[in-house]
Design a protein around this motif. Structure first.
Motif, short mmCIF file in Angstrom:
data_model
loop_
_atom_site.label_atom_id
_atom_site.label_comp_id
_atom_site.label_asym_id
_atom_site.label_seq_id
_atom_site.Cartn_x
_atom_site.Cartn_y
_atom_site.Cartn_z
N HIS A 184 0.83 -1.20 0.00
CA HIS A 184 0.00 0.00 0.00
C HIS A 184 0.87 1.26 0.00
CE1 HIS A 184 -3.53 2.43 0.78
NE2 HIS A 184 -2.89 3.00 1.80
N ASN B 269 1.06 4.08 -2.99
CA ASN B 269 0.84 5.51 -2.72
C ASN B 269 2.04 6.35 -3.16
OD1 ASN B 269 -1.68 5.14 -1.71
ND2 ASN B 269 -1.08 5.30 0.44
N SER C 72 1.98 9.22 -6.10
CA SER C 72 2.41 10.59 -5.81
C SER C 72 3.48 11.04 -6.80
CB SER C 72 2.97 10.69 -4.39
OG SER C 72 1.95 10.48 -3.45
#
Length: 46
Positions: A16, A20, A24
């Motif tokens: 996870h 992320n 980004s």
């Protein structure tokens, strides 16, 4: 919590966090070249 459950939980959390971070970085790169957020969403779906 068993050792297997702990390992699975740690791996899922790691995946996870990696996802992320990648999203980004991709978003920042898209902003640098002038793509808007809507364009980025379309790229992710392909």
């Amino acid at each position: 919590m068993s050792t297997q459950q702990q390992a699975r939980s740690l791996m899922m959390r790691h995946q996870h966090l990696v996802k992320n971070r990648q999203e980004s970085m991709l978003s920042r790169a898209a902003a640098e070249v002038g793509l808007d957020a809507g364009s980025q969403a379309n790229v992710d779906r392909k």
